[in-house]
Design an enzyme around this catalytic site. Structure first.
Site, PDB file in Angstrom:
ATOM      1  N   CYS A 140       1.797  11.073 -18.704  1.00  0.00           N
ATOM      2  CA  CYS A 140       0.457  11.215 -19.279  1.00  0.00           C
ATOM      3  C   CYS A 140       0.295  12.623 -19.854  1.00  0.00           C
ATOM      4  CB  CYS A 140      -0.615  10.905 -18.236  1.00  0.00           C
ATOM      5  SG  CYS A 140      -0.473  11.912 -16.763  1.00  0.00           S
ATOM      6  N   GLU A 188       6.166   7.638  -2.842  1.00  0.00           N
ATOM      7  CA  GLU A 188       4.835   8.158  -3.159  1.00  0.00           C
ATOM      8  C   GLU A 188       4.407   9.124  -2.061  1.00  0.00           C
ATOM      9  OE1 GLU A 188       2.204   7.853  -5.479  1.00  0.00           O
ATOM     10  OE2 GLU A 188       1.100   9.048  -4.002  1.00  0.00           O
ATOM     11  N   ASP A 229       6.910   8.103 -12.890  1.00  0.00           N
ATOM     12  CA  ASP A 229       5.574   8.227 -13.493  1.00  0.00           C
ATOM     13  C   ASP A 229       4.834   9.378 -12.809  1.00  0.00           C
ATOM     14  OD1 ASP A 229       3.149   7.790 -14.717  1.00  0.00           O
ATOM     15  OD2 ASP A 229       2.705   5.915 -13.681  1.00  0.00           O
ATOM     16  N   TYR A 265       6.995   8.202  -7.775  1.00  0.00           N
ATOM     17  CA  TYR A 265       5.577   8.496  -8.020  1.00  0.00           C
ATOM     18  C   TYR A 265       4.851   7.158  -8.223  1.00  0.00           C
ATOM     19  CZ  TYR A 265       7.761  12.971  -9.286  1.00  0.00           C
ATOM     20  OH  TYR A 265       8.518  14.118  -9.312  1.00  0.00           O
ATOM     21  N   CYS A 289     -20.980   9.393 -30.489  1.00  0.00           N
ATOM     22  CA  CYS A 289     -21.678   9.501 -29.218  1.00  0.00           C
ATOM     23  C   CYS A 289     -22.664  10.657 -29.296  1.00  0.00           C
ATOM     24  CB  CYS A 289     -20.676   9.752 -28.094  1.00  0.00           C
ATOM     25  SG  CYS A 289     -21.474  10.066 -26.530  1.00  0.00           S
ATOM     26  N   GLN A 344      -4.690   2.592 -12.751  1.00  0.00           N
ATOM     27  CA  GLN A 344      -4.840   2.917 -14.173  1.00  0.00           C
ATOM     28  C   GLN A 344      -6.243   2.534 -14.649  1.00  0.00           C
ATOM     29  OE1 GLN A 344      -2.571   4.491 -15.931  1.00  0.00           O
ATOM     30  NE2 GLN A 344      -0.669   4.211 -14.811  1.00  0.00           N
ATOM     31  N   CYS A 384     -22.635   5.413 -22.214  1.00  0.00           N
ATOM     32  CA  CYS A 384     -21.351   6.025 -22.545  1.00  0.00           C
ATOM     33  C   CYS A 384     -20.529   4.999 -23.314  1.00  0.00           C
ATOM     34  CB  CYS A 384     -20.641   6.436 -21.262  1.00  0.00           C
ATOM     35  SG  CYS A 384     -18.914   6.884 -21.526  1.00  0.00           S
ATOM     36  N   CYS A 405     -20.490  16.685 -22.951  1.00  0.00           N
ATOM     37  CA  CYS A 405     -20.020  16.259 -21.628  1.00  0.00           C
ATOM     38  C   CYS A 405     -18.518  16.480 -21.444  1.00  0.00           C
ATOM     39  CB  CYS A 405     -20.400  14.810 -21.355  1.00  0.00           C
ATOM     40  SG  CYS A 405     -19.175  13.611 -21.850  1.00  0.00           S
ATOM     41  N   CYS A 409     -15.182  12.678 -24.083  1.00  0.00           N
ATOM     42  CA  CYS A 409     -14.409  12.225 -25.239  1.00  0.00           C
ATOM     43  C   CYS A 409     -14.742  13.119 -26.428  1.00  0.00           C
ATOM     44  CB  CYS A 409     -14.735  10.787 -25.571  1.00  0.00           C
ATOM     45  SG  CYS A 409     -16.475  10.470 -25.768  1.00  0.00           S
TER      46      CYS A 409
HETATM   47  N1  SAH Z   1       2.858   4.681 -11.108  1.00  0.00           N
HETATM   48  C1  SAH Z   1       1.540   4.561 -10.568  1.00  0.00           C
HETATM   49  C2  SAH Z   1       0.848   5.895 -10.240  1.00  0.00           C
HETATM   50  C3  SAH Z   1       1.055   7.026 -11.206  1.00  0.00           C
HETATM   51  S1  SAH Z   1       0.003   8.423 -10.904  1.00  0.00           S
HETATM   52  C4  SAH Z   1       0.673   3.680 -11.452  1.00  0.00           C
HETATM   53  O1  SAH Z   1       1.013   3.391 -12.609  1.00  0.00           O
HETATM   54  O2  SAH Z   1      -0.398   3.240 -11.007  1.00  0.00           O
HETATM   55  C5  SAH Z   1       1.108   9.564 -10.147  1.00  0.00           C
HETATM   56  C6  SAH Z   1       1.301   9.330  -8.667  1.00  0.00           C
HETATM   57  O3  SAH Z   1       2.208  10.348  -8.199  1.00  0.00           O
HETATM   58  C7  SAH Z   1       0.050   9.471  -7.807  1.00  0.00           C
HETATM   59  O4  SAH Z   1      -0.095   8.312  -7.032  1.00  0.00           O
HETATM   60  C8  SAH Z   1       0.318  10.702  -6.922  1.00  0.00           C
HETATM   61  O5  SAH Z   1      -0.212  10.582  -5.623  1.00  0.00           O
HETATM   62  C9  SAH Z   1       1.835  10.716  -6.871  1.00  0.00           C
HETATM   63  N2  SAH Z   1       2.464  12.029  -6.593  1.00  0.00           N
HETATM   64  C10 SAH Z   1       2.044  13.261  -6.954  1.00  0.00           C
HETATM   65  N3  SAH Z   1       2.926  14.196  -6.591  1.00  0.00           N
HETATM   66  C11 SAH Z   1       3.951  13.549  -5.972  1.00  0.00           C
HETATM   67  C12 SAH Z   1       5.184  13.988  -5.390  1.00  0.00           C
HETATM   68  N4  SAH Z   1       5.525  15.264  -5.375  1.00  0.00           N
HETATM   69  N5  SAH Z   1       6.003  13.041  -4.858  1.00  0.00           N
HETATM   70  C13 SAH Z   1       5.663  11.731  -4.888  1.00  0.00           C
HETATM   71  N6  SAH Z   1       4.511  11.264  -5.434  1.00  0.00           N
HETATM   72  C14 SAH Z   1       3.663  12.155  -5.967  1.00  0.00           C
END
Ligand code: SAH
Length: 409
Positions: free
Chosen positions: A367, A273, A340, A252, A13, A223, A97, A19, A22
């Site tokens: 992640c 959430e 997650d 989450y 790139c 995602q 990009c 930037c 990546c």
């Molecule tokens: N599992 C989902 C989102 C993962 S991203 C997917 O795959 O699409 C992480 C998520 O955690 C976000 O939506 C964020 O708003 C939420 N989050 C962050 N802190 C949190 C907390 N303390 N309690 C509950 N959710 C939370």
């Protein structure tokens, strides 16, 4: 592997190092995967579990389904679109990009041309004058086609030439389903402001690439690599391997994608959430997909699990036999926990509560391998064992690593 011979593989790139988006585009993809594998293997050495081979992308370019450009002027006064230089607010003009969806890129370029032709006022961050600040394009797969959402971020509501703008853009790109004007008049590094004005279509797009329809609104988390998301969710499903009697907690959960994905194989799914907008989307998604065995709770995940552990403890204390089992069913105490969390990981209290509840199977999607390992250590102290660790390359050409890990007790 065919992708090894792809000429794009070693395409460097021209903005690399500037930037910050990546960092590895000059390196053949297999080599990037090997380097990531080595990093994770090293990190997991103390976990007692051998990490599986990273699931690479079949086509590691142009995967991003969320594309953003900031608008500015160059020294000659020409309108440019691009990204902020790393750690600064200087704008680097970028016309191409390697990670972003190509059509999304072309849509933003078309907006730049329209802005030039019709002399739109471009926002200046120093003087805080001007109108057009950013453009965000999101892409969904719907009935096998790509559909687009365009968000025009402006400093004020009054949009001169709005109808003409919408007409020109929709004519050039019929696959645009919705255009939203977002108002952001704050001095901030956040792209989106709070107010959305729908100027074409419904204000959201629908993605059905996972076999369910998911509504994506301008600020909802979704995602960013659809091909790899499928691999990640399939891996999570395999690790969770729910049976029809199982109750799942999707902690989450964002807009409820993972829980929805698993709902057909389980008795009940509860999504937790923190973001109320994401919960709204999650509820609407459940309705759209006619899923009746899923519920969502807007709460901090730790608070929810702590409270559940207290209620379960009280039940153990107060009730016996059938009554105890019935009450526990009512409480929706999970057999499987799918979590997650954001990059910061979970909290020690969350992990304690999960252990106290005696949850036998946990699928941890992360992640950020550093916080993942930190949390795994806490789980191990509570008697859990790492059974499997599956890395997925969600973000080719960048340093980021995503993992799905199975813990059991
Ligand atoms: N599992 C989902 C989102 C993962 S991203 C997917 O795959 O699409 C992480 C998520 O955690 C976000 O939506 C964020 O708003 C939420 N989050 C962050 N802190 C949190 C907390 N303390 N309690 C509950 N959710 C939370």
């Amino acid at each position: 592997m065919s992708r090894k011979n792809d000429p794009d593989d070693i395409e460097q790139c021209s903005y690399a190092g500037k930037c910050g988006g990546c960092s590895h585009t000059g390196i053949p993809y297999e080599e990037q995967l090997n380097a990531k594998q080595e990093r994770i293997d090293k990190l997991f050495r103390s976990s007692g579990c051998r990490v599986e081979r990273i699931l690479g992308a079949d086509s590691p370019f142009h995967y991003r389904n969320k594309v953003h450009s900031v608008f500015s002027r160059d020294k000659k006064g020409n309108i440019i679109r691009g990204m902020y230089a790393q750690d600064s607010h200087d704008v680097i003009g970028i016309s191409r990009c390697l990670l972003e969806d190509k059509t999304a890129d072309t849509i933003i370029e078309e907006i730049r041309k329209i802005a030039s032709k019709y002399k739109m006022r471009i926002y200046d961050e120093d003087s805080r004058t001007g109108f057009l600040r950013h453009v965000l394009v999101r892409v969904a797969q719907y009935h096998g086609e790509k559909r687009y959402m365009v968000v025009i971020v402006t400093s004020q509501v009054d949009f001169e030439g709005k109808n003409n703008f919408v007409k020109l853009l929709k004519k050039a790109f019929p696959a645009i389903d919705t255009i939203i004007q977002n108002i952001n008049n704050k001095r901030t590094s956040m792209i989106l402001g709070e107010r959305n004005i729908v100027i074409l279509g419904k204000g959201y797009i629908i993605d059905d690439s996972l076999g369910f329809g998911f509504r994506i609104s301008p600020s909802a988390f979704f995602q960013i690599n659809p091909q790899q998301t499928r691999k990640l969710y399939n891996a999570a499903m395999e690790l969770a391997s729910p049976s029809p009697d199982d109750t799942i907690l999707d902690a989450y959960c964002g807009t409820g994608t993972i829980g929805t994905f698993m709902s057909r194989k389980a008795a009940h799914v509860t999504g937790v959430e923190l973001n109320p907008d994401a919960v709204k989307d999650a509820l609407s998604n459940a309705k759209r997909n006619r899923i009746e065995n899923i519920s969502f709770i807007c709460s901090d995940a730790t608070e929810y699990l702590k409270e559940l552990a207290i209620k379960a403890g009280e039940t153990d204390h107060e009730k016996t036999g059938h009554d105890r089992n019935d009450r526990k069913k009512e409480l929706l105490i999970p057999d499987i926990l799918c979590m997650d969390p954001p990059r910061s990981g979970a909290t020690p209290e969350f992990i304690n509560a999960a252990a106290e509840l005696g949850i036998k199977r946990i699928v941890y999607i992360s992640c950020n391998p550093d916080t993942l390992i930190r949390d795994i250590d806490l789980f191990k102290k509570k008697g859990y064992k790492v059974e499997r660790a599956v890395p997925v390359d969600m973000f080719p050409h960048t340093d980021h690593i995503e993992m799905a890990v199975k813990l059991s007790k």
